[in-house]
Design an enzyme around this catalytic site. Sequence first.
Site, PDB file in Angstrom:
ATOM      1  N   ASN A   5       0.834  -1.190   0.000  1.00 32.59           N
ATOM      2  CA  ASN A   5       0.000   0.000   0.000  1.00 32.59           C
ATOM      3  C   ASN A   5       0.878   1.254   0.000  1.00 32.59           C
ATOM      4  O   ASN A   5       1.973   1.285   0.563  1.00 32.59           O
ATOM      5  CB  ASN A   5      -1.003   0.006   1.158  1.00 32.59           C
ATOM      6  CG  ASN A   5      -0.425  -0.213   2.534  1.00 32.59           C
ATOM      7  OD1 ASN A   5       0.594  -0.877   2.700  1.00 32.59           O
ATOM      8  ND2 ASN A   5      -1.089   0.315   3.538  1.00 32.59           N
ATOM      9  N   GLU A  49       0.187   5.219   0.708  1.00 29.06           N
ATOM     10  CA  GLU A  49      -0.789   6.204   1.176  1.00 29.06           C
ATOM     11  C   GLU A  49      -0.532   7.582   0.595  1.00 29.06           C
ATOM     12  O   GLU A  49       0.587   7.908   0.195  1.00 29.06           O
ATOM     13  CB  GLU A  49      -0.775   6.287   2.704  1.00 29.06           C
ATOM     14  CG  GLU A  49      -1.311   5.042   3.361  1.00 29.06           C
ATOM     15  CD  GLU A  49      -1.349   5.118   4.867  1.00 29.06           C
ATOM     16  OE1 GLU A  49      -0.729   6.031   5.467  1.00 29.06           O
ATOM     17  OE2 GLU A  49      -2.002   4.245   5.467  1.00 29.06           O
ATOM     18  N   GLU A  92      -3.214  -4.775  -3.190  1.00 24.93           N
ATOM     19  CA  GLU A  92      -3.783  -5.648  -4.207  1.00 24.93           C
ATOM     20  C   GLU A  92      -3.860  -4.934  -5.557  1.00 24.93           C
ATOM     21  O   GLU A  92      -3.570  -5.532  -6.597  1.00 24.93           O
ATOM     22  CB  GLU A  92      -5.190  -6.107  -3.791  1.00 24.93           C
ATOM     23  CG  GLU A  92      -5.235  -6.851  -2.468  1.00 24.93           C
ATOM     24  CD  GLU A  92      -5.454  -5.946  -1.255  1.00 24.93           C
ATOM     25  OE1 GLU A  92      -6.004  -6.448  -0.265  1.00 24.93           O
ATOM     26  OE2 GLU A  92      -5.069  -4.756  -1.290  1.00 24.93           O
ATOM     27  N   CYS A 116     -10.192  -5.145   0.628  1.00 29.00           N
ATOM     28  CA  CYS A 116     -11.357  -4.282   0.835  1.00 29.00           C
ATOM     29  C   CYS A 116     -12.323  -4.444  -0.347  1.00 29.00           C
ATOM     30  O   CYS A 116     -12.009  -5.097  -1.341  1.00 29.00           O
ATOM     31  CB  CYS A 116     -10.927  -2.826   0.981  1.00 29.00           C
ATOM     32  SG  CYS A 116     -10.378  -2.066  -0.573  1.00 29.00           S
ATOM     33  N   CYS A 129     -10.880  -3.369  -3.745  1.00 26.11           N
ATOM     34  CA  CYS A 129      -9.903  -4.332  -4.265  1.00 26.11           C
ATOM     35  C   CYS A 129     -10.579  -5.615  -4.721  1.00 26.11           C
ATOM     36  O   CYS A 129     -10.170  -6.221  -5.718  1.00 26.11           O
ATOM     37  CB  CYS A 129      -8.843  -4.627  -3.209  1.00 26.11           C
ATOM     38  SG  CYS A 129      -7.739  -3.225  -2.919  1.00 26.11           S
TER      39      CYS A 129
END
Length: 176
Positions: free
Chosen positions: A81, A83, A94, A125, A128
């Site tokens: 990830n 941010e 993902e 999530c 994703c």
Amino acid sequence: GECRAVSGECRAVSVVPQQTVDRIGPSSDLTTYFSPRRYTSMDSLVEAARDALVDAYVPYSEYRVGAALRTADGTVYTGCNVENANYSNTLHAEEVAVAQAVADGHRGFDRIAVSSGVRDGVTPCGMCRQTLAEFATDDLVVVCDDGDGAVTTYTLGDLLPASISESTLTEAADDR
């Protein structure tokens, strides 16, 4: 320290954390380590996801996530990830893995492993899940790292039983 090398398959510069270099040993040709890479077992896929989360850029949440996505031909792409201060521009692990695989021409996937820095069994999530559904079938195996060698396994169909697909859009257009 970090070791940097260019992977011809990925067409990108990859960064290998020092603990990975320590594990695989020093080498003048680290290109065999970089994704895409073939892994032979599910444990290796979880390990690849754990390796990927080390590079996560998470100054706001401090919640690191890594993903390892296996294509239909066995090639593995990893992502972490990234941010952003406005959050909506944040890239999920993902998504990063899918984007790299798609950029290299892959369109079919059979497994994905997801791990977080706290090994809490994180699942992809909703966004994703929908991204995965664009390129994978309902039987895509989703492996979530619970820590201490334990995993929870789902199918994408379990996690997203009513995805939006091309047929959903086509049927909606036909109903107009």
